[in-house]
Design a protein around this motif. Structure first.
Motif, mmCIF file in Angstrom:
data_model
loop_
_atom_site.group_PDB
_atom_site.id
_atom_site.type_symbol
_atom_site.label_atom_id
_atom_site.label_comp_id
_atom_site.label_asym_id
_atom_site.label_seq_id
_atom_site.Cartn_x
_atom_site.Cartn_y
_atom_site.Cartn_z
ATOM 1 N N TYR A 47 0.799 -1.198 0.003
ATOM 2 C CA TYR A 47 0.048 -0.058 0.010
ATOM 3 C C TYR A 47 0.833 1.127 -0.029
ATOM 4 O O TYR A 47 0.508 2.338 -0.801
ATOM 5 C CB TYR A 47 -0.909 -0.110 1.056
ATOM 6 N N TYR A 52 -0.362 -1.831 -4.198
ATOM 7 C CA TYR A 52 -1.917 -1.656 -3.854
ATOM 8 C C TYR A 52 -2.466 -0.437 -3.709
ATOM 9 O O TYR A 52 -1.753 0.382 -3.096
ATOM 10 C CB TYR A 52 -2.096 -2.828 -2.717
ATOM 11 N N PRO A 54 -4.412 2.420 -1.949
ATOM 12 C CA PRO A 54 -5.471 2.862 -0.838
ATOM 13 C C PRO A 54 -6.626 3.431 -1.204
ATOM 14 O O PRO A 54 -6.847 3.972 -2.549
ATOM 15 C CB PRO A 54 -4.580 3.870 0.011
ATOM 16 N N LEU A 92 -7.943 -0.265 6.475
ATOM 17 C CA LEU A 92 -6.673 0.374 6.813
ATOM 18 C C LEU A 92 -6.796 1.415 7.778
ATOM 19 O O LEU A 92 -7.621 2.051 8.036
ATOM 20 C CB LEU A 92 -5.956 1.382 5.683
#
Length: 325
Positions: A47, A52, A54, A92
């Motif tokens: 992230y 990846y 967010p 997250l």
């Protein structure tokens, strides 16, 4: 005011910032947890780097932690203030003193499992649970290949597989990590920095190769992992520590013995609160029995999250690493 780790742009560990913020009240089906310990995982670097995406920037980071319920929303039914809980499947925001998350992402933490132990083991342990008990259901007697056997996931997998009567061939990057993997239950190790992976697997299996290969490394080991899978066997590609696997040619699977490949994620297995709790309960039972033990080899203060991620990416860590608020 409380503190958390944030980043406003993708990049290396240097983009992580330790900032004060005002905590929010939980929504109707949300719970606010005061973290006592936070898990550090490779997926966190994905992230941060942008591999990846967010939901938005700026973003917080982390999906795993353990703590005490501090506040609950009006429609929450399963938890109350003061409960001991843990979580591993997002959203997250775990790199924080406080984290607000949906009720269905939390699991109950038994008194026998400490906060640091839970934060160190939950995501990795749930990953091992679905890898060994669901993605490929090990029966005992198999000889399997598991990459990064001295890492956080690998060290748990070696122990759990041994308890199931499975022989693990673990890949490592040094003699020190080989010793650790063997101590934790690996049957044999391969130091890929000085040994030929495929040839060693052939030697150890007397030419039969492995019915299943677990590969959390990704790009750098993809081709060699395929060469270690027995005909009609399964390659489980569950991580991207060296980068994502791209440009897959399905014809190669035919050429190498009608192989199967899967790219599983924890979210697909822990897809309901009931499944999540059942997986966690099996993990906790393994911990309580002593057949699987958690080795917390590194502890960093939350403010030092960038330093912790540098060590993780440089493969300078063994076992599990946690952040402490």
């Amino acid at each position: 005011m409380v503190h958390r780790i944030e980043f406003t742009a993708h990049g290396g560990p240097e983009v992580l910032q330790y900032r004060a913020y005002a905590p929010v009240q939980p929504g109707p089906q949300q719970v606010r947890v005061r973290n006592q310990a936070i898990g550090l995982n490779f997926i966190d670097t994905y992230y941060r780097s942008g591999l990846y995406a967010p939901p938005a920037l700026p973003s917080s980071l982390g999906t795993e932690g353990a703590g005490i319920v501090e506040a609950v929303g009006s429609a929450v039914e399963r938890f109350q203030v003061g409960d001991r809980v843990a979580y591993a499947t997002g959203p997250l925001g775990a790199y924080s003193e406080l984290h607000v998350l949906p009720e269905d992402k939390l699991i109950r933490l038994p008194d026998s499992i400490g906060f640091e132990q839970a934060a160190a083991v939950l995501l990795k342990g749930l990953t091992v649970q679905y890898l060994l008990r669901q993605t490929y259901v090990l029966q005992g007697g198999e000889t399997v290949l598991f990459h990064a056997a001295a890492g956080g996931v690998g060290s748990l997998a070696c122990q759990w597989a041994r308890a199931l009567g499975v022989k693990v061939i673990g890949t490592v990057s040094s003699a020190e990590k080989a010793d650790q993997a063997l101590r934790l239950g690996a049957w044999a190790t391969i130091d890929y920095s000085r040994e030929d992976l495929v040839q060693r697997v052939l030697d150890l299996t007397e030419g039969r190769k492995c019915p299943v290969v677990y590969d959390g490394v990704g790009r750098d080991t993809w081709e060699r992992s395929l060469d270690c899978v027995a005909p009609r066997g399964l390659l489980v590609s569950f991580g991207n520590a060296s980068g994502a696997v791209t440009g897959v040619n399905l014809g190669v699977l035919s050429q190498k013995g009608s192989l199967y490949v899967t790219r599983p994620t924890l979210a697909s297995y822990a897809d309901t609160p009931e499944h999540l709790q059942a997986m966690a309960d099996e993990l906790f039972a393994m911990l309580e029995s002593g057949q699987v033990q958690v080795e917390i080899s590194q502890r960093f203060a939350l403010r030092d999250a960038a330093e912790a991620q540098r060590a993780l990416s440089a493969r300078q860590t063994t076992g599990s690493t946690i952040l402490l608020p």
